[in-house]
Write a protein that holds these residues in place. Structure first.
Motif, PDB file in Angstrom:
ATOM      1  N   ALA A  32     -62.648   6.361 -65.476  1.00 36.60           N
ATOM      2  CA  ALA A  32     -63.484   7.271 -64.686  1.00 36.60           C
ATOM      3  C   ALA A  32     -64.223   6.506 -63.585  1.00 36.60           C
ATOM      4  O   ALA A  32     -64.242   6.937 -62.425  1.00 36.60           O
ATOM      5  CB  ALA A  32     -64.459   8.012 -65.592  1.00 36.60           C
ATOM      6  N   TYR A  37     -65.248   9.100 -60.702  1.00 37.80           N
ATOM      7  CA  TYR A  37     -65.539  10.394 -61.311  1.00 37.80           C
ATOM      8  C   TYR A  37     -66.381  10.212 -62.568  1.00 37.80           C
ATOM      9  O   TYR A  37     -66.385   9.132 -63.167  1.00 37.80           O
ATOM     10  CB  TYR A  37     -64.238  11.095 -61.742  1.00 37.80           C
ATOM     11  N   LEU A  42     -62.756  14.581 -65.294  1.00 39.06           N
ATOM     12  CA  LEU A  42     -61.322  14.274 -65.268  1.00 39.06           C
ATOM     13  C   LEU A  42     -60.542  14.958 -66.386  1.00 39.06           C
ATOM     14  O   LEU A  42     -59.362  15.269 -66.214  1.00 39.06           O
ATOM     15  CB  LEU A  42     -61.110  12.758 -65.359  1.00 39.06           C
ATOM     16  N   GLN A  45     -57.745  17.777 -66.040  1.00 36.73           N
ATOM     17  CA  GLN A  45     -57.345  17.846 -64.637  1.00 36.73           C
ATOM     18  C   GLN A  45     -55.964  17.215 -64.426  1.00 36.73           C
ATOM     19  O   GLN A  45     -55.572  16.303 -65.141  1.00 36.73           O
ATOM     20  CB  GLN A  45     -58.367  17.130 -63.756  1.00 36.73           C
ATOM     21  N   LEU A  50     -55.581  12.151 -58.014  1.00 35.07           N
ATOM     22  CA  LEU A  50     -55.673  10.705 -57.851  1.00 35.07           C
ATOM     23  C   LEU A  50     -54.640  10.163 -56.856  1.00 35.07           C
ATOM     24  O   LEU A  50     -54.524   8.949 -56.684  1.00 35.07           O
ATOM     25  CB  LEU A  50     -55.531  10.006 -59.202  1.00 35.07           C
TER      26      LEU A  50
END
Length: 186
Positions: A32, A37, A42, A45, A50
């Motif tokens: 992360a 993030y 995340l 997702q 990315l």
């Protein structure tokens, strides 16, 4: 009571993620932080966020599937996108838990590449060309993808060969993948 497996996962010195069909099911704090993030943002997702473009996300999907189908790990270096839109160069490693359908469930690791210790400092354009070279694209294909002339791509390729002091792209890619004959890596 401490769960040592979870503790090791959470505090690993590299980004780790478990995906199912390219959806992030879990990741550690290092992952992360690397991508800028919050961990909770995340989970659930698509990995699409990315990558720089939809095209890049779809093109990279099939790279490395053959070793994964044979239950072998896959490694490469790739340009990824952080939450703020900046790009980072990472060493990517993958191992599937489902060889018959490699992307069904896969464990991934990401480590930032430190230019100072990994070789010559590369410009963002050189990294883009290197990524596309590793995907087997021709200069014309790269030029279309990057919105450049084929001559500009050829110039960047020549700069890469000079920086890494190699005679051709095959040797360059072998060096970067850590499979250079007689050297055992970089």
């Amino acid at each position: 009571m401490l769960d040592l497996d979870q503790l090791a996962f959470d505090h690993a010195p590299m980004g780790l993620a478990l995906t199912e069909d390219r959806i992030i099911r879990t990741c550690n704090e290092s992952f992360a932080e690397m991508f800028g993030y919050e961990k909770d943002a995340l989970i659930g997702q698509s990995f699409r966020q990315l990558y720089g473009t939809d095209q890049e996300f779809h093109q990279i999907r099939d790279i490395g599937l053959e070793p994964l189908r044979r239950s072998l790990p896959y490694t490469d270096e790739r340009l990824m996108r952080r939450a703020d839109g900046s790009r980072i160069w990472c060493r990517f490693r993958a191992r599937t838990l489902t060889p018959e359908t490699p992307l069904k469930r896969i464990v991934l690791s990401f480590a930032l590449i430190d230019n100072a210790s990994a070789g010559p400092k590369l410009t963002p354009r050189e990294r883009e060309v290197l990524l596309l070279l590793s995907q087997g694209q021709t200069s014309k294909e790269m030029a279309r993808s990057l919105g450049l002339s084929p001559r500009t791509v050829e110039d960047v390729r020549a700069r890469l060969l000079k920086k890494f002091q190699v005679k051709n792209v095959a040797v360059l890619l072998a060096r970067l993948s850590g499979h250079e004959a007689g050297k055992g890596g970089r």
